[in-house]
Design an enzyme around this catalytic site. Sequence first.
Site, PDB file in Angstrom:
ATOM      1  N   GLN A 201       0.810  -1.217   0.000  1.00 11.77           N
ATOM      2  CA  GLN A 201       0.000   0.000   0.000  1.00 11.77           C
ATOM      3  C   GLN A 201       0.846   1.272   0.000  1.00 11.77           C
ATOM      4  O   GLN A 201       0.366   2.331  -0.423  1.00 11.77           O
ATOM      5  CB  GLN A 201      -0.930   0.013   1.219  1.00 11.77           C
ATOM      6  CG  GLN A 201      -1.917  -1.143   1.286  1.00 11.77           C
ATOM      7  CD  GLN A 201      -2.942  -1.114   0.159  1.00 11.77           C
ATOM      8  OE1 GLN A 201      -3.194  -0.077  -0.452  1.00 11.77           O
ATOM      9  NE2 GLN A 201      -3.524  -2.265  -0.124  1.00 11.77           N
ATOM     10  N   LYS A 224      -1.271  -2.378  -7.764  1.00  9.91           N
ATOM     11  CA  LYS A 224      -1.796  -1.326  -6.906  1.00  9.91           C
ATOM     12  C   LYS A 224      -1.207   0.037  -7.257  1.00  9.91           C
ATOM     13  O   LYS A 224      -1.589   1.051  -6.665  1.00  9.91           O
ATOM     14  CB  LYS A 224      -1.527  -1.650  -5.434  1.00  9.91           C
ATOM     15  CG  LYS A 224      -2.213  -2.932  -4.951  1.00  9.91           C
ATOM     16  CD  LYS A 224      -1.920  -3.207  -3.495  1.00  9.91           C
ATOM     17  CE  LYS A 224      -2.402  -4.585  -3.064  1.00  9.91           C
ATOM     18  NZ  LYS A 224      -3.866  -4.727  -3.081  1.00  9.91           N
TER      19      LYS A 224
END
Length: 408
Positions: A201, A224
């Site tokens: 993340q 991501k």
Amino acid sequence: MNTAEIRELFPILKQEVNGHPLVYLDSAATSQKPIQVIEALKHYYEWDNANVHRGVHTLGSRATDAYEGARAKVAKFIGAASEQEIIFTRGTTTAINLVASSYARSVLKEGDEIVITPMEHHSNLIPWQQAAKATGATLKYIPLQPDGSIALADVESTITDRTKIVSVVYISNVLGVVNPVKDIAKIAHKHGAKMVVDGAQSTPHMKVDVQDLDCDFYALSGHKMCAPTGIGALYGKKALLEEMEPVEFGGEMIDHVDLYNSTWKELPWKFEGGTPIIAGAVGLGAAIDFLQEVGMENVYQHDVQLTQYALERMTQLEDLTVYGPTTNRAGLVTFNLGDVHPHDVATVLDAEGIAIRAGHHCCQPLMRWLEVSSTARASFYLYNTEEDIDRLVMALQKTKEYFGHAIG
């Protein structure tokens, strides 16, 4: 480049879902892809498709240059000292499993400690469970503060001279908290332990410098951060990677093979057995070019501002519970709306054209710590706007009215 200009580069955002303009708020699960990445994949398959490191023909040379060029971009993007320290993997999960299967099992013994936190994604928890079971090591957890953050005093009291590995997520995919991994690494090294960082993340949302963090291993996923699915990387300090044995064996990772023994190539190729994820690496390289053009400082500031705006707007709704700290967080808001099941919340929002995540987010121990079975999550990225948040809040209000009997 402003947000409106950025949005124009993402073709998928121009569609309608259930009669409404799409609001995509699930980037923590996977980000959308800009046209530059889509075109890079298209160009590779139309012009350069060939296997790498093998053929001497023109296509093979171009494919190899593109693949290794992407490795150089990853190394520079995260501040690695050498391209040899970048191992291409399928993503964060594979990268952490590589460390847990190769490095950890070779150094751990009965009585040693592995330290993680209760907020870890299953990908940074189960591999350490398995390593502990295989070696007799003990798995320990740094306790969380009431808001889900980590106190360095708790880190100091959890890590001991018996600790050999500390593995912590940089940004939690549930709480949004930004963990002090640089400080944790200092404490780990003081006790002779190695520091592993789950960067799934963090890498898409903030500038990362692995040398400044002084982590020993760092894992990331391309999908991501605007790249294709199925591509990621493991950073490891060169001396550690050189000590480690491969966990996959076959073509391309060998130096010499006879009938009864084999030797391995040098870094990084000894860990990349078989035909690698060539197109994925090309796409990852294009995604890095795109993010660097935008500027990671700009991406981070946008995420922080959008998250704060979302917290301000969403906490005005009665019966809505937000999880995690109110400061030092970025990129997402995890919540529950009264007693309405998160899946029901997500279904109503989908009818309004709004995509969010609902479930345990691959963090079942953290869900139990929060004393819930699941939550809803809205996660943001560089293409999201305050108008997206406003749409979310209006849809949540509609959900609240629809399920009025389950609220209050």
